[in-house]
Design a protein around this motif. Structure first.
Motif, short mmCIF file in Angstrom:
data_model
loop_
_atom_site.label_atom_id
_atom_site.label_comp_id
_atom_site.label_asym_id
_atom_site.label_seq_id
_atom_site.Cartn_x
_atom_site.Cartn_y
_atom_site.Cartn_z
N ARG A 14 0.87 -1.18 0.00
CA ARG A 14 0.00 0.00 0.00
C ARG A 14 0.90 1.22 0.00
N SER A 15 0.80 2.03 -1.04
CA SER A 15 1.68 3.20 -1.14
C SER A 15 0.90 4.40 -1.66
N VAL A 16 1.56 5.55 -1.71
CA VAL A 16 0.92 6.80 -2.17
C VAL A 16 1.00 6.95 -3.68
N GLY A 181 8.28 14.37 1.47
CA GLY A 181 8.35 13.30 0.48
C GLY A 181 8.06 13.80 -0.92
N LEU A 182 7.07 14.70 -1.04
CA LEU A 182 6.74 15.26 -2.35
C LEU A 182 7.90 16.07 -2.90
N PHE A 183 8.51 16.90 -2.07
CA PHE A 183 9.67 17.68 -2.51
C PHE A 183 10.78 16.75 -2.99
N PHE A 206 -0.40 11.30 -6.57
CA PHE A 206 0.36 11.23 -5.33
C PHE A 206 -0.60 11.33 -4.15
N ALA A 207 -0.79 10.24 -3.42
CA ALA A 207 -1.61 10.23 -2.21
C ALA A 207 -3.01 10.80 -2.43
N GLY A 208 -3.59 10.50 -3.57
CA GLY A 208 -4.94 10.97 -3.85
C GLY A 208 -5.00 12.33 -4.53
N PHE A 209 -3.86 12.95 -4.78
CA PHE A 209 -3.79 14.24 -5.45
C PHE A 209 -3.18 14.07 -6.85
N GLU A 210 -3.43 15.03 -7.70
CA GLU A 210 -2.76 15.11 -9.00
C GLU A 210 -1.80 16.29 -8.94
#
Length: 226
Positions: A14-16, A181-183, A206-210
């Motif tokens: 399970r990952s983002v 993590g995003l950076f 990414f984690a439910g976002f675009e």
């Protein structure tokens, strides 16, 4: 004499990362992001994990499930070489292999017991897409580390990174625990290396976002998060 080896998943991740685009190119590059290893019902015995909590890191042997039917090629184009230079498949970590297996080293964050799912391993630094099948786990030991190792063409791009700008209003949409993590992902340049169009808008889940961004030179700017 050859013997066919039949593999079956013992677990899934399970990952983002809902898709391949945006996933770190190697494990351990984004250690602030957590993932979970969830076992298949047959393998949910706590006894199978006895002693694992005494280790700090873990090897994951997993399958390139999105490429399983794509076949393989003797030579591939490593992204960090710009996609223009070919190397032998066994000199790379390309997913297009005779046997589409991946190997990742991750840090064990916690081993917890879920009332429904049984033992679940929380790890940091995984480079696996959400739902990726896992075929085996092995503890990482100091003998696995070789500080003197020579890294071939990978040494040419070891220090490569982009300067990342995310406007505060957009960054505020991302939970604080996921921002570092995003950076990190963006600084590693998730684009295919052969694409250098400064006007093109790229996007990945990414984690439910675009996350949508553009790159000019070595500067990456996030232009939209939805």
């Amino acid at each position: 004499m050859t013997t066919d080896l039949k593999l079956r998943p013992i677990a899934h991740i399970r990952s983002v990362f809902p898709s391949k685009f945006g996933i770190p190119r190697q494990s351990g590059l984004t250690e602030t992001l957590k993932s979970e290893i969830v076992f298949e019902e047959e393998f949910r015995s706590p006894e199978a994990l006895r002693g694992l909590s005494d280790f700090s890191h873990l090897w994951i042997i997993w399958g390139f499930s999105e490429n399983a039917e794509s076949g393989w090629s003797p030579t591939v184009r490593p992204p960090r070489l710009g996609g223009n230079q070919r190397m032998g498949v066994f000199a790379t970590r390309s997913p297009f292999r005779p046997n589409p297996l991946g190997l990742s080293s991750v840090k064990i964050e916690a081993i917890k017991k879920d009332p429904v799912l049984g033992p679940v391993i929380s790890v940091c630094g995984a480079d696996l897409m959400d739902g990726t099948p896992i075929y085996d786990l092995k503890p990482y030991i100091p003998a696995d580390c070789h500080p003197e190792a020579v890294c071939g063409f990978a040494d040419q791009t070891r220090g490569y990174s982009l300067a990342v700008t995310i406007p505060p209003l957009l960054l505020s949409k991302i939970p604080q625990a996921l921002q570092d993590g995003l950076f990190s992902i963006l600084s590693q340049d998730p684009r295919p290396s052969y694409q250098e169009d400064p006007d093109r808008i790229y996007g990945f889940g990414f984690a439910g976002f675009e996350i949508k961004f553009r790159v000019v030179g070595k500067d990456l700017e996030v232009v939209e998060i939805i």
